[in-house]
Scaffold this motif. Structure first.
Motif, PDB file in Angstrom:
ATOM      1  N   GLY A  11       0.803  -1.217   0.000  1.00 31.00           N
ATOM      2  CA  GLY A  11       0.000   0.000   0.000  1.00 31.00           C
ATOM      3  C   GLY A  11       0.833   1.263   0.000  1.00 31.00           C
ATOM      4  O   GLY A  11       0.466   2.256  -0.623  1.00 31.00           O
ATOM      5  N   GLY A 131      -0.140  -3.686   9.266  1.00 31.38           N
ATOM      6  CA  GLY A 131       0.566  -2.486   8.812  1.00 31.38           C
ATOM      7  C   GLY A 131      -0.436  -1.401   8.472  1.00 31.38           C
ATOM      8  O   GLY A 131      -1.324  -1.104   9.276  1.00 31.38           O
ATOM      9  N   GLY A 133      -2.708  -1.754   6.412  1.00 26.62           N
ATOM     10  CA  GLY A 133      -3.931  -2.549   6.488  1.00 26.62           C
ATOM     11  C   GLY A 133      -3.606  -3.822   7.247  1.00 26.62           C
ATOM     12  O   GLY A 133      -2.511  -3.972   7.792  1.00 26.62           O
ATOM     13  N   THR A 195       4.361   4.602  16.680  1.00 32.92           N
ATOM     14  CA  THR A 195       5.786   4.647  17.048  1.00 32.92           C
ATOM     15  C   THR A 195       6.039   5.608  18.206  1.00 32.92           C
ATOM     16  O   THR A 195       7.055   5.516  18.879  1.00 32.92           O
ATOM     17  CB  THR A 195       6.633   5.129  15.855  1.00 32.92           C
ATOM     18  OG1 THR A 195       5.942   6.202  15.229  1.00 32.92           O
ATOM     19  CG2 THR A 195       6.864   4.026  14.843  1.00 32.92           C
TER      20      THR A 195
HETATM   21  P1  ADP Z   1       2.666  -1.471   4.576  1.00 29.64           P
HETATM   22  O1  ADP Z   1       1.520  -2.015   5.326  1.00 29.64           O
HETATM   23  O2  ADP Z   1       2.315  -0.241   3.809  1.00 29.64           O
HETATM   24  O3  ADP Z   1       3.346  -2.492   3.719  1.00 29.64           O
HETATM   25  P2  ADP Z   1       4.105  -1.401   7.118  1.00 29.64           P
HETATM   26  O4  ADP Z   1       3.936  -2.857   7.352  1.00 29.64           O
HETATM   27  O5  ADP Z   1       5.433  -0.796   7.476  1.00 29.64           O
HETATM   28  O6  ADP Z   1       3.787  -0.978   5.623  1.00 29.64           O
HETATM   29  O7  ADP Z   1       2.990  -0.659   7.968  1.00 29.64           O
HETATM   30  C1  ADP Z   1       2.882   0.707   8.094  1.00 29.64           C
HETATM   31  C2  ADP Z   1       1.984   1.024   9.290  1.00 29.64           C
HETATM   32  O8  ADP Z   1       2.562   0.482  10.481  1.00 29.64           O
HETATM   33  C3  ADP Z   1       1.794   2.511   9.550  1.00 29.64           C
HETATM   34  O9  ADP Z   1       0.459   2.730   9.989  1.00 29.64           O
HETATM   35  C4  ADP Z   1       2.782   2.797  10.671  1.00 29.64           C
HETATM   36  O10 ADP Z   1       2.344   3.870  11.487  1.00 29.64           O
HETATM   37  C5  ADP Z   1       2.797   1.505  11.436  1.00 29.64           C
HETATM   38  N1  ADP Z   1       4.110   1.258  12.044  1.00 29.64           N
HETATM   39  C6  ADP Z   1       5.284   1.133  11.393  1.00 29.64           C
HETATM   40  N2  ADP Z   1       6.294   0.900  12.265  1.00 29.64           N
HETATM   41  C7  ADP Z   1       5.740   0.888  13.494  1.00 29.64           C
HETATM   42  C8  ADP Z   1       6.258   0.686  14.819  1.00 29.64           C
HETATM   43  N3  ADP Z   1       7.550   0.464  15.055  1.00 29.64           N
HETATM   44  N4  ADP Z   1       5.360   0.746  15.831  1.00 29.64           N
HETATM   45  C9  ADP Z   1       4.045   0.947  15.606  1.00 29.64           C
HETATM   46  N5  ADP Z   1       3.511   1.150  14.404  1.00 29.64           N
HETATM   47  C10 ADP Z   1       4.336   1.115  13.350  1.00 29.64           C
END
Ligand code: ADP
Ligand code: ZN
Length: 291
Positions: A11, A131, A133, A195
Motif C-alpha cells: 500500500g 501495517g 492494512g 511509534t
Molecule cells: P505497509 O503495510 O504499507 O506495507 P508497514 O507494514 O510498514 O507498511 O505498515 C505501516 C503502518 O505500520 C503505519 O500505519 C505505521 O504507522 C505503522 N508502524 C510502522 N512501524 C511501526 C512501529 N515500530 N510501531 C508501531 N507502528 C508502526
C-alpha cells in the motif's frame, strides 16, 4: 542457481528484487507506491537487461488469481487511487518475457516462511501483516489457499472492546479487524503515530485484544501449525506476549495441543525472514511459476 525476479507491491511502497531458489536476495530497490504509471516505469527500469528465469508478483488485494477469469492478473476493487481494475500482470508481460506467478503479498509471505523461514518444513502456517492494512495469507496442506478470490481475513468482524470509542476506518465495514487494529486505527484513536506511544501504553493491550480474537478464529477454522505476525505494527515486540496470553484466555483450554498450552511462544511468532518476508514471498511465487 535460478534468477527469480520479485515484485512486492504494498500500500505504501513497492519493492523489486532478484533472488534465487534458496530465498537469497541478490539486489533490491524500494520506492513509494504512487500511481501505476510511475510504478511500471520504475519496475521496467529495474528489470531492464536482467536475465530472469521467472518473475513473482505479490501484491496488496483484492486481486484476481483465477487463471480462467477474463480479469486474471488484475488488482480489482482497491480504493487506492489509480490502482482499481489495473491489469498489473498484463502490463508486466509487455516487457518481461518469462513465466510470471501472481498472488497476494501475504500468501507469498506465508509460502516463503514455510519454505525458508519460521514455518520451514511445516505443512501449514498463517501469515498476518499488521501495517497500513491487515492482510492474511494461508498455507495449508502444503499449498497456498485460494477460492472465490483468496483469503481476506483482514476484514473479518470482531467483537469491540467495551472501552474502545473509536469507530474504525475501513471504508467497507468500519470496525472490522483492519478498521480497528491496523496502523492508521492506532494513529486516529490516540492522535499520534504508534511509534510515538510508550511500550506500556494501553493502546497495545487493545491491539492485542483485537489481534488475539483474529488468531482465535484462525486456529479454530484452519488449525495452522504456526502463526506468523509481521508488518510495521508488529515491530512493537511487547505485543507478542500480550497477544499470546489473550489468545490462551480466549481458547480457554479447548484446543488441547502443547503448541498452545505450553509452547505458545514458539507458535505465535515473528517472521523468520524479518522485513524481507514479503519480497521473499514474491520470489517464492516466482518459483511456483516454474512448476
Ligand atoms: P505497509 O503495510 O504499507 O506495507 P508497514 O507494514 O510498514 O507498511 O505498515 C505501516 C503502518 O505500520 C503505519 O500505519 C505505521 O504507522 C505503522 N508502524 C510502522 N512501524 C511501526 C512501529 N515500530 N510501531 C508501531 N507502528 C508502526
Ligand atoms: Zn473491512
Amino acid at each position: 542457481m535460478l534468477r527469480i525476479g520479485a515484485i512486492e507491491a504494498g500500500g505504501t511502497k513497492i519493492i523489486c528484487g532478484i533472488g534465487n531458489e534458496k530465498g537469497h536476495i541478490e539486489r533490491k530497490i524500494s520506492f513509494p507506491t504512487e500511481t501505476p504509471t510511475v510504478a511500471m516505469t520504475k519496475i521496467n527500469e529495474f528489470f531492464a537487461n536482467e536475465q530472469l528465469d521467472s518473475l513473482g508478483v505479490g501484491t496488496f488485494g483484492p486481486i484476481d488469481v483465477n487463471k480462467s477469469s477474463d480479469t486474471y492478473g488484475y488488482i480489482t476493487t482497491t480504493p487506492k487511487p489509480g490502482w482499481g481494475n489495473f491489469n498489473i500482470i498484463g502490463e508486466l508481460r509487455k516487457t518481461i518475457d518469462v513465466p510470471i506467478g501472481f498472488d497476494t503479498d501475504v500468501n507469498g509471505a506465508a509460502l516463503a516462511e514455510a519454505t525458508w523461514g519460521s514455518a520451514k518444513g511445516l505443512n501449514s502456517c498463517v501469515y498476518y501483516t499488521i501495517g497500513t492494512g491487515v492482510g492474511v495469507g494461508v498455507y495449508a496442506e502444503g499449498r497456498l489457499i485460494h477460492g472465490l478470490l483468496h483469503p481476506e481475513a483482514g476484514h473479518i468482524p470482531i467483537k469491540r472492546h467495551p472501552d474502545d470509542r473509536y469507530e474504525g476506518f475501513c471504508p467497507y465495514h468500519k470496525d472490522c479487524l483492519e478498521g480497528v487494529a491496523a496502523g492508521p486505527a492506532i494513529e486516529r484513536r490516540y492522535g499520534v503515530k504508534g511509534t510515538e506511544l510508550p511500550a506500556d501504553h494501553e493502546a497495545w493491550k487493545l491491539e492485542a485484544y483485537y489481534i488475539a480474537q483474529a488468531l482465535t478464529s484462525t486456529i479454530l477454522l484452519l488449525s495452522p501449525e504456526k502463526i506468523i505476525l509481521g508488518g510495521g505494527v508488529m515491530h512493537q515486540e511487547q505485543l507478542f506476549p500480550l497477544i499470546r496470553e489473550q489468545l490462551q484466555q480466549n481458547l480457554n483450554g479447548y484446543v488441547q495441543h502443547p503448541m498452545i498450552l505450553e509452547n505458545i511462544d514458539q507458535y505465535v511468532i515473528a517472521p523468520g525472514l524479518g522485513d524481507d518476508a514479503g519480497l521473499c514471498g514474491a520470489i517464492a511465487i516466482g518459483l511456483l511459476a516454474l512448476t
